[in-house]
Design a protein around this motif. Structure first.
Motif, mmCIF file in Angstrom:
data_model
loop_
_atom_site.group_PDB
_atom_site.id
_atom_site.type_symbol
_atom_site.label_atom_id
_atom_site.label_comp_id
_atom_site.label_asym_id
_atom_site.label_seq_id
_atom_site.Cartn_x
_atom_site.Cartn_y
_atom_site.Cartn_z
ATOM 1 N N THR A 267 0.793 -1.419 0.000
ATOM 2 C CA THR A 267 0.050 0.157 -0.022
ATOM 3 C C THR A 267 0.821 1.246 0.152
ATOM 4 O O THR A 267 0.482 2.425 0.077
ATOM 5 N N GLN A 268 2.189 1.181 0.055
ATOM 6 C CA GLN A 268 2.955 2.452 0.163
ATOM 7 C C GLN A 268 3.664 2.632 -1.428
ATOM 8 O O GLN A 268 3.738 1.773 -2.187
ATOM 9 N N PRO A 269 4.114 3.872 -1.631
ATOM 10 C CA PRO A 269 4.520 4.538 -2.758
ATOM 11 C C PRO A 269 5.965 3.482 -3.350
ATOM 12 O O PRO A 269 6.447 3.276 -2.111
ATOM 13 N N ASP A 270 6.264 3.707 -4.126
ATOM 14 C CA ASP A 270 7.659 3.094 -4.605
ATOM 15 C C ASP A 270 8.763 3.984 -3.658
ATOM 16 O O ASP A 270 8.765 5.062 -3.919
ATOM 17 N N ASN A 271 9.792 3.070 -3.466
ATOM 18 C CA ASN A 271 10.964 3.722 -2.705
ATOM 19 C C ASN A 271 10.869 4.785 -1.732
ATOM 20 O O ASN A 271 11.497 5.765 -1.497
ATOM 21 N N SER A 272 9.708 4.594 -0.976
ATOM 22 C CA SER A 272 9.378 5.463 0.202
ATOM 23 C C SER A 272 9.665 5.086 1.485
ATOM 24 O O SER A 272 9.599 5.927 2.310
ATOM 25 N N ARG A 302 8.249 7.279 5.810
ATOM 26 C CA ARG A 302 7.595 6.177 6.166
ATOM 27 C C ARG A 302 8.601 5.157 6.762
ATOM 28 O O ARG A 302 9.923 5.161 6.099
ATOM 29 N N ARG A 341 1.853 5.950 8.560
ATOM 30 C CA ARG A 341 3.246 6.072 7.642
ATOM 31 C C ARG A 341 4.211 4.821 8.092
ATOM 32 O O ARG A 341 5.296 4.968 7.676
ATOM 33 N N ALA A 359 8.554 -0.966 -2.589
ATOM 34 C CA ALA A 359 8.112 0.182 -1.637
ATOM 35 C C ALA A 359 9.344 0.471 -0.804
ATOM 36 O O ALA A 359 9.419 1.523 -0.430
#
Length: 476
Positions: A267-272, A302, A341, A359
């Motif tokens: 559920t998290q953005p890429d590379n975040s 995050r 987060r 992610a």
């Protein structure tokens, strides 16, 4: 079909890469048996790793050796001195490994055919068994070539009057093949001059007696150290056996498909996300856990953090830890304030799967060599927080030689402060320099994959090792 026995010694960190080595033997048509030593203190971590390895690799035979004969009454358990004072844990480990020679000899003698014995770096006592049975013997050095170069050289010096006296944490060691090392970056067992130091160096001093050394690295990662080893600079008073760089041997993952943390990462953005994990033995006191939590919260980034219970000072080697009480260990309200987060998981996460998830953007690591290679082969920048053993040395190699990570300042002091955690996490995920570091690691990741392919340096080294082994067997 050729057949080898792998003997990984004690500890999950030594078993895991040996399992990966077993897979390489299978790929080359060699039958493999792994001879296991159950820890003196029953450990669910050990049992779980063995169970996972056996389930994932049904073609490998796993054999748990029976316990050694009891020691004679004149040698009370836990004591190595005339005054009855407790022995150093390292000394006890070597005593146990020596005692395991009898079960190992019986097991090897019961097998219809064995072409070679491959032993862990600490299993020098097994050289006696191999010599009796006239078995070619190879070391598998699960750490990197830099560690091997340094330890080989120091072990030879330790047998002479030239061993350096390390006075204070700022003392500098200049060794072949590696950058200058400060005393605080060396294993404490070696710099404190105890019985443990002598036992470690005495074990490593026997490595040149082997028919060869397999190293879990690839040549382009540690060019200077590999050159020093092959030029004989690390063993100046003895011929150096062939050194085969056959890595990176890392787990393919897949063991934690249903773990909650992977669903969360989805559920998290890429590379975040910054991932914090400190190995099978890494624990922190409550004060450090609180500082880390405050730094992560202030960073605004995050995070996925594996938290283990603090280890009691008098805990026995291998003694399992209780499940952590996160509410008691972390600042009040931290979990609630960061729930949108961040995710804190108890005790264990499927590390390889987490590192390779899209992610995940950075890795805060204790610099154990398994974790280091897992981070590099996932293409992640490393935030280096060494804790024990050779991890401080690995930090120097990662930061100064490979330039694939940065140091978490304060790791060698009482506490890494919240401000340092906040600053480094922001830097690696947000800054241009952090992105440049990521690009460098991605390039090294590609080189690692090339080394393992047919025709690559590590694949070629393993083929060369098998040819050399065949030559030994032919003329023995």
């Amino acid at each position: 079909m050729k057949s080898v026995v792998l003997y990984p010694g004690m500890g999950v960190g030594h078993l895991t890469p040996m399992v990966e080595l077993a897979k390489v033997f299978l790929q080359h048509g060699v039958a493999v048996t792994v001879a296991l030593i159950e820890p003196p203190t029953k450990s669910p971590d050990f049992s779980a790793v063995v169970a996972r390895a056996a389930a994932a690799n049904p073609s490998v035979t796993y054999h748990v050796l029976p316990p050694p004969p009891p020691p004679p009454p004149a040698a009370p358990a836990g004591s190595s001195s005339d005054d009855g004072s407790p022995a150093h844990p390292i000394f006890l480990m070597f005593e146990h490994l020596r005692a395991m020679n009898a079960p190992l000899r019986d097991f090897l003698g019961s097998l219809p055919a064995v072409d070679a014995l491959v032993i862990d770096m600490f299993c020098s006592a097994a050289l006696h068994v191999a010599a009796e049975l006239k078995l070619p013997t190879y070391y598998f050095f699960a750490s990197g070539a830099g560690d091997l170069a340094a330890f080989l050289y120091l072990s030879r010096l330790s047998m002479t009057d030239s061993f350096p006296e390390l006075v204070g944490d700022d003392s500098i060691l200049s060794l072949p093949g590696v950058p200058p090392l400060k005393a605080w970056d060396m294993p404490k067992e070696i710099t404190n001059g105890t019985t443990g130091a002598k036992a470690i160096l005495r074990a490593l001093d026997r490595m040149p007696e082997a028919d060869g050394i397999l190293v879990n690295t690839f040549e382009s990662l540690e060019t200077r150290a590999v050159r020093a080893l092959r030029d004989g600079l690390c063993v100046p008073d003895h011929s150096t056996p062939p050194v085969y760089c056959i890595g990176p041997l890392v787990s393919g993952g897949g063991g934690g498909k249903d773990h909650e943390c992977l669903r969360w990462l989805d559920t998290q953005p890429d590379n975040s996300v910054v991932f914090l994990s400190f190995g099978s033995m890494g624990t922190f006191p409550k004060k450090q856990l609180e500082e880390t939590a405050m730094g992560l919260e202030k960073s605004g980034q995050r995070f996925l953090w594996v938290v283990r219970s603090p280890r009691e000072p008098d805990a026995k080697f291998g003694q399992p830890l209780p499940e952590p009480d996160l509410d008691a260990l972390l600042p009040e309200g931290f979990l609630e304030r960061t729930k949108d987060r961040g995710l804190v998981v108890k005790s264990w996460a499927p590390q390889v799967d987490v590192l390779r998830h899209g992610a995940t953007g950075a890795f805060v690591t204790h610099c154990g060599w398994n974790s280091t290679l897992e981070g590099i082969t996932a293409g992640l920048p490393l935030l280096c927080w060494p804790m024990y053993a050779e991890q401080g040395m690995n930090k120097v190699f990662i930061v100064e030689e490979m330039k694939l990570g940065v140091e978490m300042k304060g790791y060698n002091e009482d506490v890494v402060k919240a401000e340092e955690v906040e600053t480094k996490v922001r830097w690696v995920l947000e800054s241009k320099d952090g992105q440049a570091l990521r690009k460098r690691v991605e390039e090294v990741k590609d080189r690692a994959m090339e080394a393992l392919k047919e025709g690559g340096s590590s694949h070629a080294a393993f083929v060369e090792f098998l040819k050399d082994l065949a030559g030994i067997k032919k003329f023995s």
